[in-house]
Enzyme design. Sequence first.
Site, mmCIF file in Angstrom:
data_model
loop_
_atom_site.group_PDB
_atom_site.id
_atom_site.type_symbol
_atom_site.label_atom_id
_atom_site.label_comp_id
_atom_site.label_asym_id
_atom_site.label_seq_id
_atom_site.Cartn_x
_atom_site.Cartn_y
_atom_site.Cartn_z
ATOM 1 C CG HIS A 65 -5.942 2.250 4.984
ATOM 2 N ND1 HIS A 65 -5.562 3.167 5.935
ATOM 3 C CD2 HIS A 65 -4.911 1.379 4.873
ATOM 4 C CE1 HIS A 65 -4.345 2.860 6.366
ATOM 5 N NE2 HIS A 65 -3.930 1.774 5.742
ATOM 6 C CD GLU B 23 -3.764 -2.330 7.189
ATOM 7 O OE1 GLU B 23 -2.690 -2.685 6.679
ATOM 8 O OE2 GLU B 23 -4.244 -1.195 7.026
ATOM 9 C CD GLU C 129 -3.059 5.748 6.582
ATOM 10 O OE1 GLU C 129 -3.025 5.841 5.349
ATOM 11 O OE2 GLU C 129 -2.166 5.188 7.253
ATOM 12 C CE LYS D 122 -0.059 3.369 4.755
ATOM 13 N NZ LYS D 122 -0.184 3.538 6.188
ATOM 14 C CG ASN E 270 -1.674 1.260 1.422
ATOM 15 O OD1 ASN E 270 -1.762 2.076 0.497
ATOM 16 N ND2 ASN E 270 -2.258 1.440 2.604
ATOM 17 C CB SER F 80 4.467 -1.671 12.237
ATOM 18 O OG SER F 80 4.127 -0.301 12.388
ATOM 19 N N GLY G 234 1.936 2.376 10.714
ATOM 20 C CA GLY G 234 2.911 3.452 10.568
ATOM 21 C C GLY G 234 3.614 3.830 11.862
HETATM 22 P P1 PGA Z 1 2.485 0.292 7.693
HETATM 23 O O1 PGA Z 1 1.055 0.551 6.994
HETATM 24 O O2 PGA Z 1 3.012 -1.006 7.162
HETATM 25 O O3 PGA Z 1 3.311 1.484 7.275
HETATM 26 O O4 PGA Z 1 2.235 0.257 9.161
HETATM 27 C C1 PGA Z 1 0.163 -0.501 6.739
HETATM 28 C C2 PGA Z 1 -1.070 0.043 6.084
HETATM 29 O O5 PGA Z 1 -1.467 1.183 6.386
HETATM 30 O O6 PGA Z 1 -1.685 -0.622 5.227
#
Ligand code: PGA
Length: 249
Positions: free
Chosen positions: A94, A166, A96, A11, A9, A209, A172
């Site tokens: 997601h 997630e 976010e 982003k 992903n 992460s 993140g």
């Molecule tokens: P990350 O993000 O691996 O940077 O924690 C995962 C995601 O948001 O899909």
Amino acid sequence: MPRKLVVGNWKMNGSCAANRALVADLRKAGVDAAADVAVCVPFPYLQQVGELLAGSAIRLGAQNVSAFEAGAHTGEVSCAMLREFDCHFVIVGHSERRVMQRETSVEVAHKAAAALAAGLVPIVCVGETLAERETGKVEAVLQSQLDALGGALTADALARVVIAYEPVWAIGTGVAATPAQVQAVLGFVRDWLEQRAVAANVPVLYGGSVKPDSAQELFGLPGCDGGLIGGASLVAADFVSICEAARLS
Ligand code: PGA
């Protein structure tokens, strides 16, 4: 044993030059031999990355889609448009977007339904915040996110989704959930799927992460079919190692 699914992903990251370099490195390393691999890229790069992936088994995905077919939805992108660019996957829900764009579980479920109707595979993200975990609400949150999905999809459609667990607090932050925490939630998701008789078909991923040194243990957990990778998917060497960990797990 079926191959794991590893989805990057990206982003809101990338540039034409950076995408070229990253995809070239992934192709050179042959990540698609180790696992089923996809990259979910920002809309403007779908065409470019699609062309860069031509002839490889790495699949293309988007990070969001509209539940509507067409018309007065300024700034939105439809499922049919994603199909025109050979998208296979689309991430929906997601955290976010749930937080920053205030997407509800019902809207996420409608996006998943629209994606499936258009021939896309939705990767439906679910997961709890830290406050919800600390107050013992993990299962209640997951249940309500999953029930919204179940309410919008027939059993046949549900059998064609991918679920990504997630935990919001792990995204993140550099702090992945522990294997025990992941296993407990994956078990909960599997039970939910089993009650709808689709557990055997639906890949369930972990995201949050995931790094090269944690990937193999997480992917090796019972019921874990792979991972959704954010930050580490932008670093070719890390993403290559994570795909390799998927092969070994
Ligand atoms: P990350 O993000 O691996 O940077 O924690 C995962 C995601 O948001 O899909």
